[in-house]
Design an enzyme around this catalytic site. Structure first.
Site, PDB file in Angstrom:
ATOM      1  N   ASP A 118     -24.721  15.673   6.344  1.00  8.56           N
ATOM      2  CA  ASP A 118     -25.888  15.113   5.651  1.00  8.56           C
ATOM      3  C   ASP A 118     -27.085  14.986   6.592  1.00  8.56           C
ATOM      4  OD1 ASP A 118     -24.322  14.918   3.375  1.00  8.56           O
ATOM      5  OD2 ASP A 118     -23.721  12.848   3.779  1.00  8.56           O
ATOM      6  N   ASP A 145     -21.574  19.334  -2.436  1.00  9.66           N
ATOM      7  CA  ASP A 145     -21.217  18.072  -3.115  1.00  9.66           C
ATOM      8  C   ASP A 145     -22.270  17.793  -4.197  1.00  9.66           C
ATOM      9  OD1 ASP A 145     -20.393  15.516  -3.762  1.00  9.66           O
ATOM     10  OD2 ASP A 145     -20.728  14.676  -1.759  1.00  9.66           O
ATOM     11  N   ARG A 146     -22.312  18.663  -5.213  1.00 14.30           N
ATOM     12  CA  ARG A 146     -23.395  18.595  -6.206  1.00 14.30           C
ATOM     13  C   ARG A 146     -23.187  17.486  -7.235  1.00 14.30           C
ATOM     14  NH1 ARG A 146     -26.225  17.889  -9.709  1.00 14.30           N
ATOM     15  NH2 ARG A 146     -27.840  19.167 -10.675  1.00 14.30           N
ATOM     16  N   LYS A 147     -21.961  17.043  -7.399  1.00 19.65           N
ATOM     17  CA  LYS A 147     -21.660  15.996  -8.396  1.00 19.65           C
ATOM     18  C   LYS A 147     -22.335  16.287  -9.730  1.00 19.65           C
ATOM     19  CE  LYS A 147     -20.887  12.227  -5.107  1.00 19.65           C
ATOM     20  NZ  LYS A 147     -21.381  12.834  -3.856  1.00 19.65           N
ATOM     21  N   ALA A 200     -23.038  16.361 -13.581  1.00 23.64           N
ATOM     22  CA  ALA A 200     -22.794  15.202 -14.458  1.00 23.64           C
ATOM     23  C   ALA A 200     -23.425  15.365 -15.837  1.00 23.64           C
ATOM     24  CB  ALA A 200     -23.327  13.939 -13.788  1.00 23.64           C
TER      25      ALA A 200
HETATM   26  P1  5BU Z   1     -20.722   8.893   5.397  1.00 22.38           P
HETATM   27  O1  5BU Z   1     -21.898   9.139   6.287  1.00 22.38           O
HETATM   28  O2  5BU Z   1     -19.382   9.190   6.077  1.00 22.38           O
HETATM   29  O3  5BU Z   1     -20.754   7.547   4.737  1.00 22.38           O
HETATM   30  O4  5BU Z   1     -20.905  10.013   4.238  1.00 22.38           O
HETATM   31  C1  5BU Z   1     -20.046  10.103   3.145  1.00 22.38           C
HETATM   32  C2  5BU Z   1     -20.341  11.344   2.349  1.00 22.38           C
HETATM   33  O5  5BU Z   1     -19.442  11.422   1.250  1.00 22.38           O
HETATM   34  C3  5BU Z   1     -21.738  11.423   1.745  1.00 22.38           C
HETATM   35  O6  5BU Z   1     -22.124  12.790   1.738  1.00 22.38           O
HETATM   36  C4  5BU Z   1     -21.565  10.934   0.320  1.00 22.38           C
HETATM   37  O7  5BU Z   1     -22.466  11.564  -0.568  1.00 22.38           O
HETATM   38  C5  5BU Z   1     -20.143  11.372   0.017  1.00 22.38           C
HETATM   39  N1  5BU Z   1     -19.425  10.491  -0.929  1.00 22.38           N
HETATM   40  C6  5BU Z   1     -19.094   9.181  -0.631  1.00 22.38           C
HETATM   41  O8  5BU Z   1     -19.429   8.676   0.431  1.00 22.38           O
HETATM   42  N2  5BU Z   1     -18.367   8.441  -1.524  1.00 22.38           N
HETATM   43  C7  5BU Z   1     -17.961   8.916  -2.715  1.00 22.38           C
HETATM   44  O9  5BU Z   1     -17.271   8.217  -3.476  1.00 22.38           O
HETATM   45  C8  5BU Z   1     -18.323  10.257  -3.012  1.00 22.38           C
HETATM   46  C9  5BU Z   1     -19.025  11.009  -2.111  1.00 22.38           C
HETATM   47 BR1  5BU Z   1     -17.796  10.944  -4.610  1.00 22.38          BR
END
Ligand code: 5BU
Length: 258
Positions: free
Chosen positions: A33, A86-88, A90
């Protein structure tokens, strides 16, 4: 999902994922990200040897372009990882079909993507039209990591049932625990933090794997570290040793292969 413990899932992406996980001894997905194309490609190159999947949010970047896709695909081939946008999705089937195949044409470059199930089974049908032709697969959002999310047990069990109706295309879930016999990808994983200021909640790699994660998803725990490659290596090792412990196998020395 390492082949020692998982039943075979027939979708071609699941087969490739299993091969990569076994060969590289990794159940780590990095959530990349970052803001810019340069950061994304540098991160993918640095963590590539330690991951099975690289997760993107292409619409959360400043300068994502067609060349980013080409470069990312080259890195995926060089290091042996699978891209997961990770387009989700919906929306209704007709709309998600357009969103998947137009704009930056996610269906063309991301073998794995995911969808919410609020719209009902039509969302899977809409994605399947293009996805199956291209040999892609889908994960359904069965649970979320964020505090006070609305995915209760009844919702989750309905999502699991939707997956069972679509076994050729749906290989598993985004979730926080084992859900049936499909793959579980678990986000919200970090060694140190327990939460962030916007509702994210974290488990350690050990906790996530013990709960049933096949793949652990780590974002800031890796890309916000001064040395993302070394940190990815630590998460790879923790995730793999947790898997060995869970499956009753002795701890292993890690060897890195790309
Ligand atoms: P983190 O920086 O480790 O907190 O990022 C988590 C990633 O996983 C981030 O890209 C979110 O969009 C993604 N994610 C999440 O954190 N929790 C969820 O339930 C889902 C996706 Br679905």
């Amino acid at each position: 999902m390492f082949s020692a413990t998982k039943p075979k899932i027939k979708n071609p992406v699941a087969i490739q994922l299993q091969e990569i996980m076994d060969r590289k001894k990794t159940n780590l997905c990095v959530a990349a990200d970052v803001d810019t194309k340069k950061e994304l490609l540098e991160l993918a190159d640095a963590v590539g040897p330690y991951i099975c999947v690289l997760k993107t949010h292409h619409d959360a970047m400043d300068d994502f372009d067609q060349d980013t896709i080409v470069q990312l695909q080259l890195l995926a081939a060089r290091h042996g990882f699978i891209i997961f946008e990770d387009r989700k999705f919906a929306d209704i089937g007709s709309t998600v079909h357009k969103q998947y195949t137009k704009g930056y044409r996610i269906a063309d470059w991301s073998p794995i993507t995911n969808a919410h199930c609020v719209p009902g089974p039509g969302i899977i049908d809409g994605l399947r039209i293009a996805g199956m032709k291209k040999g892609n697969c889908l994960l359904l959002l069965a649970e979320m990591s964020s505090k006070d999310n609305l995915a209760n047990a009844e919702y989750t069990s309905k999502v699991v049932a939707m997956a069972e109706q679509n076994e050729d295309f749906v290989i598993g879930f985004i979730g926080q625990r084992r859900l049936g016999d499909k793959l579980v990808f678990t986000p919200g994983v970090q060694f140190v933090e327990k939460s962030d200021s916007l509702g994210q909640q974290y488990k350690t790699p050990e906790e996530a794997v013990a709960n049933g994660a096949d793949v652990i998803i780590v974002g800031r725990g890796i890309y916000a570290n001064a040395n993302p490659a070394a940190e990815a290596r630590r998460y790879q090792e923790a995730g793999y040793q947790a898997y060995l412990k869970l499956s009753g196998q002795p701890a292993a020395r890690m060897t890195v292969s790309g």
